[in-house]
Design a protein around this motif. Structure first.
Motif, mmCIF file in Angstrom:
data_model
loop_
_atom_site.group_PDB
_atom_site.id
_atom_site.type_symbol
_atom_site.label_atom_id
_atom_site.label_comp_id
_atom_site.label_asym_id
_atom_site.label_seq_id
_atom_site.Cartn_x
_atom_site.Cartn_y
_atom_site.Cartn_z
ATOM 1 N N GLU A 1 0.833 -1.198 0.000
ATOM 2 C CA GLU A 1 0.000 0.000 0.000
ATOM 3 C C GLU A 1 0.865 1.244 0.000
ATOM 4 O O GLU A 1 0.532 2.246 -0.624
ATOM 5 C CB GLU A 1 -0.916 -0.012 1.241
ATOM 6 C CG GLU A 1 -1.966 -1.091 1.189
ATOM 7 C CD GLU A 1 -2.875 -1.039 2.414
ATOM 8 O OE1 GLU A 1 -2.660 -0.134 3.279
ATOM 9 O OE2 GLU A 1 -3.813 -1.862 2.512
ATOM 10 N N GLU A 2 1.983 1.211 0.678
ATOM 11 C CA GLU A 2 2.869 2.388 0.737
ATOM 12 C C GLU A 2 3.444 2.700 -0.638
ATOM 13 O O GLU A 2 3.488 3.870 -1.060
ATOM 14 C CB GLU A 2 3.993 2.127 1.745
ATOM 15 C CG GLU A 2 4.907 3.318 1.924
ATOM 16 C CD GLU A 2 5.982 3.027 2.988
ATOM 17 O OE1 GLU A 2 6.826 3.912 3.174
ATOM 18 O OE2 GLU A 2 5.922 1.960 3.619
ATOM 19 N N GLU A 3 3.805 1.636 -1.381
ATOM 20 C CA GLU A 3 4.346 1.858 -2.732
ATOM 21 C C GLU A 3 3.265 2.391 -3.655
ATOM 22 O O GLU A 3 3.523 3.268 -4.505
ATOM 23 C CB GLU A 3 4.922 0.546 -3.258
ATOM 24 C CG GLU A 3 5.629 0.716 -4.612
ATOM 25 C CD GLU A 3 6.193 -0.627 -5.107
ATOM 26 O OE1 GLU A 3 6.714 -0.619 -6.215
ATOM 27 O OE2 GLU A 3 6.078 -1.644 -4.388
ATOM 28 N N LEU A 4 1.994 1.878 -3.486
ATOM 29 C CA LEU A 4 0.880 2.357 -4.326
ATOM 30 C C LEU A 4 0.599 3.830 -4.052
ATOM 31 O O LEU A 4 0.353 4.619 -4.974
ATOM 32 C CB LEU A 4 -0.368 1.527 -4.041
ATOM 33 C CG LEU A 4 -1.636 1.950 -4.784
ATOM 34 C CD1 LEU A 4 -1.398 1.853 -6.298
ATOM 35 C CD2 LEU A 4 -2.818 1.083 -4.355
ATOM 36 N N GLU A 5 0.697 4.215 -2.823
ATOM 37 C CA GLU A 5 0.458 5.615 -2.477
ATOM 38 C C GLU A 5 1.518 6.511 -3.077
ATOM 39 O O GLU A 5 1.211 7.596 -3.599
ATOM 40 C CB GLU A 5 0.431 5.764 -0.960
ATOM 41 C CG GLU A 5 0.125 7.176 -0.505
ATOM 42 C CD GLU A 5 0.075 7.259 1.012
ATOM 43 O OE1 GLU A 5 -0.121 8.419 1.495
ATOM 44 O OE2 GLU A 5 0.149 6.220 1.685
#
Length: 274
Positions: free
Chosen positions: A5-9
């Protein structure tokens, strides 16, 4: 491929930060927005006006009368609450000519009686005033005539011999000191009568046995007021009225419940009781 999720953000932030996605507004964007707002306001006002007109039409259709004119037959139709009434114009109403005046028919009247509320005192119609008995009567002609100077062939002042010479019979004598009372009968007088003869003054009183009438029309049934009207110089006496007949004689009217019931002729100067 699975990403956290952090990379997607982080990728989304980088994509939105790309200047190639910026779309600058056109130069007339403010004018277009204001014009659109004005159009919406005008449209809103138009809708309110249309709604008010529709409500007025509904009120008129529900509460007022709608008239329709049939030009083909000249008949006016009035519609009120679903009821139609046909009204035809006068037959003589033609173009270019005034209608002939119509003669009004008889109008009917109706009397209205107002009843008094319960408990209120009833109002009685006023009683018509009682008409007083007239002071003048048609001249009474019933009964014999008692003249101002005598009765039939008998005249005041006659002696006893002169009385009997007139075909009069004197009977039932009631003698007094100076006068005698007789019951006179015969063809010389209309009816039998009581007479008083004085030795000094002769015949002084004549009283017919039935109510006689005088030349002035006073007789049986005449009231006291009528006697006084016929003889202005008359005066009341006990039981009746005395009225002058001549300078030498007077009438004595005896009154009862029905008026005059007896009339006597009497000499003024005499020495006998009245």
């Amino acid at each position: 491929m699975n990403i956290s999720e952090e990379e997607l953000e982080q990728r989304l932030r980088a994509m939105f930060a790309d200047e190639r996605l910026d779309l600058p507004p056109p130069p007339d964007a403010g004018t277009v927005i204001v014009a659109g707002a004005r159009r919406r306001r005008r449209r809103h006002r138009s809708m309110q006006a249309v709604a008010g007109v529709a409500a007025a039409v509904v009120a008129v259709a529900g509460g007022l009368t709608v008239f329709r004119l049939h030009t083909e037959s000249g008949t006016a139709v009035m519609t009120a609450d679903g009821t139609e009434i046909s009204i035809k114009p006068p037959e003589n109403l033609t173009a270019g000519r005034a209608p002939a005046p119509s003669t009004p028919g008889p109008t009917s009247t109706q009397s209205i009686q107002v009843s008094s509320p319960p408990g209120s005192p009833s109002t009685k119609p006023p009683r018509p005033p009682s008409s007083p008995r007239p002071t003048t009567l048609p001249q009474v002609s019933s009964g014999p005539l008692l003249a101002t100077d005598g009765f039939g062939k008998l005249k005041l002042g006659m002696s006893e011999a002169e009385v009997t010479a007139q075909a009069v019979t004197l009977g039932e004598p009631q003698a007094g000191a100076s006068c005698t009372v007789y019951q006179a009968e015969g063809s010389g007088i209309p009816v039998s009568a009581s007479v008083v003869i004085s030795k000094a003054a002769g015949l002084v009183v004549v009283t017919p046995d039935v109510a006689a009438h005088t030349a002035e029309g006073i007789g049986a049934g005449s009231t006291k007021e009528q006697v006084l009207a016929a003889y202005p110089a008359a005066k009341a006496e006990q039981g009746g009225v005395v009225a002058p007949a001549t300078a030498a004689a007077e009438y004595h009217f005896t009154l009862g419940d029905t008026g005059v019931v007896r009339t006597s002729l009497m000499s003024v100067n005499q020495d006998c009781a009245g």
